[in-house]
Design a protein around this motif. Structure first.
Motif, mmCIF file in Angstrom:
data_model
loop_
_atom_site.group_PDB
_atom_site.id
_atom_site.type_symbol
_atom_site.label_atom_id
_atom_site.label_comp_id
_atom_site.label_asym_id
_atom_site.label_seq_id
_atom_site.Cartn_x
_atom_site.Cartn_y
_atom_site.Cartn_z
ATOM 1 N N PRO A 60 0.813 -1.225 0.000
ATOM 2 C CA PRO A 60 0.000 0.000 0.000
ATOM 3 C C PRO A 60 0.842 1.269 0.000
ATOM 4 C CG PRO A 60 -0.093 -1.071 2.152
ATOM 5 C CD PRO A 60 0.568 -2.032 1.216
ATOM 6 N N ALA A 61 2.009 1.228 0.644
ATOM 7 C CA ALA A 61 2.866 2.416 0.654
ATOM 8 C C ALA A 61 3.343 2.750 -0.748
ATOM 9 C CB ALA A 61 4.049 2.198 1.587
ATOM 10 N N SER A 62 3.724 1.728 -1.518
ATOM 11 C CA SER A 62 4.258 1.955 -2.857
ATOM 12 C C SER A 62 3.166 2.289 -3.867
ATOM 13 C CB SER A 62 5.018 0.712 -3.337
ATOM 14 O OG SER A 62 6.109 0.430 -2.492
ATOM 15 N N LEU A 63 1.995 1.713 -3.677
ATOM 16 C CA LEU A 63 0.948 1.858 -4.687
ATOM 17 C C LEU A 63 -0.017 3.001 -4.396
ATOM 18 C CD1 LEU A 63 0.230 0.330 -7.294
ATOM 19 C CD2 LEU A 63 -1.508 -0.877 -5.989
ATOM 20 N N LEU A 64 -0.281 3.253 -3.107
ATOM 21 C CA LEU A 64 -1.329 4.207 -2.758
ATOM 22 C C LEU A 64 -0.806 5.435 -2.027
ATOM 23 C CD1 LEU A 64 -3.973 1.607 -1.501
ATOM 24 C CD2 LEU A 64 -3.822 2.642 -3.777
ATOM 25 N N TRP A 65 -0.015 5.218 -0.987
ATOM 26 C CA TRP A 65 0.338 6.339 -0.111
ATOM 27 C C TRP A 65 1.268 7.351 -0.767
ATOM 28 C CZ3 TRP A 65 1.469 2.531 4.474
ATOM 29 C CH2 TRP A 65 0.249 2.032 4.922
ATOM 30 N N ARG A 66 2.076 6.929 -1.709
ATOM 31 C CA ARG A 66 2.994 7.886 -2.330
ATOM 32 C C ARG A 66 2.298 8.762 -3.379
ATOM 33 N NH1 ARG A 66 5.623 6.196 -7.098
ATOM 34 N NH2 ARG A 66 4.866 4.193 -7.878
ATOM 35 N N GLN A 67 1.040 8.425 -3.718
ATOM 36 C CA GLN A 67 0.192 9.264 -4.576
ATOM 37 C C GLN A 67 0.846 9.603 -5.918
ATOM 38 O OE1 GLN A 67 -0.764 12.599 -2.044
ATOM 39 N NE2 GLN A 67 -2.305 11.442 -0.901
#
Length: 271
Positions: free
Chosen positions: A141-148
């Protein structure tokens, strides 16, 4: 999105099964040998794919924060199922090894206790299992979503961490089959230490350094402005890489001492 996840969920286990069946049926290998080699083969292939994607992404992004490359999100989606698959594949390797050793470490009885094997596997490989779980539960999720959509360059550089995996896999296979005195093992050991140190130990400091150049701020100030997810990921993953590199160095030092202390006749036979 779901199609790429589904493709990865089929590709990695499917390749493992195809390799295992080929080695058993066509090559006449035992189940244990086929499982170990097939697991290392899939891990090495995934590493080559990830490293290739990382090279393409990093070399294509001039602006380290704003430039995008379609391969970034695509490979994250495709490769994430690999880490879930690899947990099970490593368990199969562990169970086969313990069966060959007579069930001592796994605590298996004559009929074979799966529960005992799982507990023994988790005790021995707890750090690797936690690493893989963290990759799926947090890094995905950090790589795909949170970094926007920002920082594809950094994601590409992170993929390059896999450059060390093929040499690590080859080293484990050579040790498994008592080839640790061969020239191939020694050359591979040097390559493994170089790639692991440069692509895993130095990787995280480089990411902070690269952002400090982009933002024109001192390196020590980067953690103060970086997203908390980045700092947390580094805080959990970097010590693991340092620990594993220390184990690699300790193993290399132990092997060198054994070689130096061996009688001249034995040293000659080993070559």
């Amino acid at each position: 999105m779901l199609s790429l996840v589904a493709a990865g969920s089929v590709f990695f286990p499917g390749l493992f099964l195809a390799s295992r069946q080929t080695l058993q049926l066509l090559m006449g290998w035992s189940e244990g040998d086929a499982v170990v080699v097939s697991t290392r083969l899939v891990s090495s292939l995934q590493a080559v794919m990830a490293s290739s994607a990382g090279c393409i992404i990093a070399s294509s992004c001039r602006d380290v924060m704003e430039d995008r490359h379609w391969l970034t999100d695509a490979y994250i989606l495709f490769a994430t199922p690999y880490f879930a698959y690899d947990i099970y594949a490593m368990f199969l390797c562990y169970r086969c090894k313990m069966q060959v050793k007579g069930h001592e470490e796994a605590g298996l009885d004559g009929g074979g206790s799966t529960q005992a094997a799982v507990l023994g596997y988790l005790r021995r490989e707890v750090l690797m299992v936690l690493h893989h779980v963290f990759m799926v539960a947090f890094c995905f999720p950090a790589s795909l979503l949170w970094r926007q959509g920002k920082g594809d360059y950094f994601q590409g550089v992170l993929f390059l961490a896999e450059l060390s995996t093929p040499s690590v896999c080859l080293g484990k296979v050579l040790i498994q089959y008592n080839k640790h005195h061969t020239l191939l093992h020694k050359v591979n050991g040097v390559l493994m230490m170089m790639t692991f140190f440069s692509c895993r130990v130095l990787l995280f400091p480089y990411l902070y350094y690269a952002y400090s150049r982009y933002a024109s701020i001192p390196v020590y100030a980067v953690p103060l402005v970086a997203p908390w997810q980045c700092n947390l990921g580094v805080a959990l993953l970097w010590p693991l890489q340092i620990y594993w590199f220390a184990l690699i160095c300790r193993g290399a030092l132990r092997q060198s001492r054994r070689h130096l202390n061996a009688p001249p006749g034995i040293q000659k036979d080993r070559h």
